[in-house]
Design an enzyme around this catalytic site. Structure first.
Site, short mmCIF file in Angstrom:
data_model
loop_
_atom_site.label_atom_id
_atom_site.label_comp_id
_atom_site.label_asym_id
_atom_site.label_seq_id
_atom_site.Cartn_x
_atom_site.Cartn_y
_atom_site.Cartn_z
N ARG A 71 49.39 31.64 37.72
CA ARG A 71 50.48 31.97 38.75
C ARG A 71 49.99 31.14 40.14
O ARG A 71 48.91 30.70 40.01
CB ARG A 71 50.71 33.42 38.83
N LYS A 87 39.67 41.51 34.39
CA LYS A 87 40.08 40.96 33.62
C LYS A 87 39.54 39.87 32.49
O LYS A 87 39.01 39.47 32.58
CB LYS A 87 40.84 40.12 34.80
N ARG A 101 45.65 44.90 43.22
CA ARG A 101 44.27 44.91 43.44
C ARG A 101 44.46 46.37 42.73
O ARG A 101 45.07 47.62 44.66
CB ARG A 101 43.83 44.19 44.97
#
Length: 321
Positions: A123, A188, A318
């Site tokens: 992104r 992630k 976050r």
């Protein structure tokens, strides 16, 4: 583009995990040792780590499970009784870009899978680290007849579907992060990039890309600058077939019912549900408690007892640790 067929053959030879001497490789290709060294240099540029031992030759530091058209097709046919529509391109600039440049001629559901991306992206134009054979890079094309507005919430649906597949194949607690990531153990694991071409009122050409960490080693920390995890040992060819099968069916359902049909599946696997988080919108930092998503795919953030929906391409989520 330079001819990379012979470096790819070297990778295939080395994928057995054994040592192969420079003399052996030179004889196979009918070239000099200097020519072999050029091939080795190329595959190292792709992120493949090699041992080079005098008297033994070259060996992969980590084993590779190479993508194979026939294996993917067989897995897919066994699951769906249909023939897949895909292309494996070992070395590519970007799987998303490859499809975007061909949307006018592609059949719906066509997919592109790569071993290595020279210009993979995430992104907001961020670089996506894409070493050869370590992870999975897959993009799929779809048409939305209702136009670009009909794609609202699509990245969330893709995340739900991919999480389902990864959970089933690995047995691990894969979770989703709004709006376009998958997490494992609070790190992630995968990212999703949805790109759309088309004007309001026209057909929307949609390309959905996913990068999944499978067995990544020593990534470039200038690119991978957050905690990350690997899915681990898994049959990449089976994974491709399962993803294509589930994604294509999900996209059919999404066309008919939108995000609503998948909404109930988000909450049980929401990595940040009911946790303190911070949203980064440009230079603005907003703290609150994540309370899931709404029917439009917006993140619901609670602050002082008030719940506010947030949506938009420049928002980053976050954990507030």
């Amino acid at each position: 583009m330079r001819d990379i067929s012979n470096p790819l053959k070297v990778v295939a030879l080395l994928s057995d995990g054994q040592f192969h001497s420079g003399e052996e490789l030179a004889a196979i290709f009918g070239i000099t040792r200097a020519g072999v060294n050029k091939y080795i240099k190329v595959i190292r540029e792709w992120g493949i780590e090699l041992l080079s031992v005098q008297g033994k030759g070259y060996q992969l530091t980590h084993p590779l499970d190479l993508l194979n058209n026939d294996k993917i097709a067989n897995y897919y046919h066994r699951k769906t009784k249909q023939s897949p529509n895909f292309e494996v391109i070992p070395v590519i600039n970007s799987t998303n870009q490859y499809l975007l440049e061909r949307v006018q001629s592609l059949p719906v559901g066509f997919a592109c899978i790569a071993e290595y991306q020279q210009a993979g992206r995430g992104r907001r134009g961020r670089q996506w680290y894409s070493p050869f054979g370590s992870n999975l890079y897959l993009s799929i094309y779809w048409r939305l007849e209702q136009g670009p507005a009909a794609a609202s919430g699509l990245s969330l649906v893709i995340g739900i579907v991919i999480a389902k597949v990864l959970r089933e194949l690995s047995g691990q607690d894969i979770r989703v992060k709004w709006p376009n990531d998958l997490y494992l153990n609070d790190k992630k694991l995968a990212g999703i990039l949805v790109e759309i071409t088309g004007k309001t009122g026209d057909v929307a050409h949609v390309v959905m890309g996913v990068g999944i960490n499978l067995s990544m080693h020593n990534p470039n920390q200038d690119i991978v600058n957050q905690a990350w995890s690997n899915l681990g040992n898994i049959d990449r060819n089976q994974l491709v077939a399962e993803l294509l099968s589930y994604l294509r069916q999900a996209l059919i359902n999404f066309e008919k019912e939108g995000l609503t049909a998948f909404l109930s599946q988000w909450s049980p696997i929401d990595n940040f549900a009911n946790r303190s988080v911070k949203l980064i919108i440009g230079d603005t930092l907003i703290k609150g408690i994540a309370r899931g998503i709404n029917e439009q795919g917006a993140l619901l953030l609670e602050q002082d007892g008030q719940i506010t929906p947030y949506i938009g391409g420049e928002i980053s989520l976050r954990a507030d640790s």
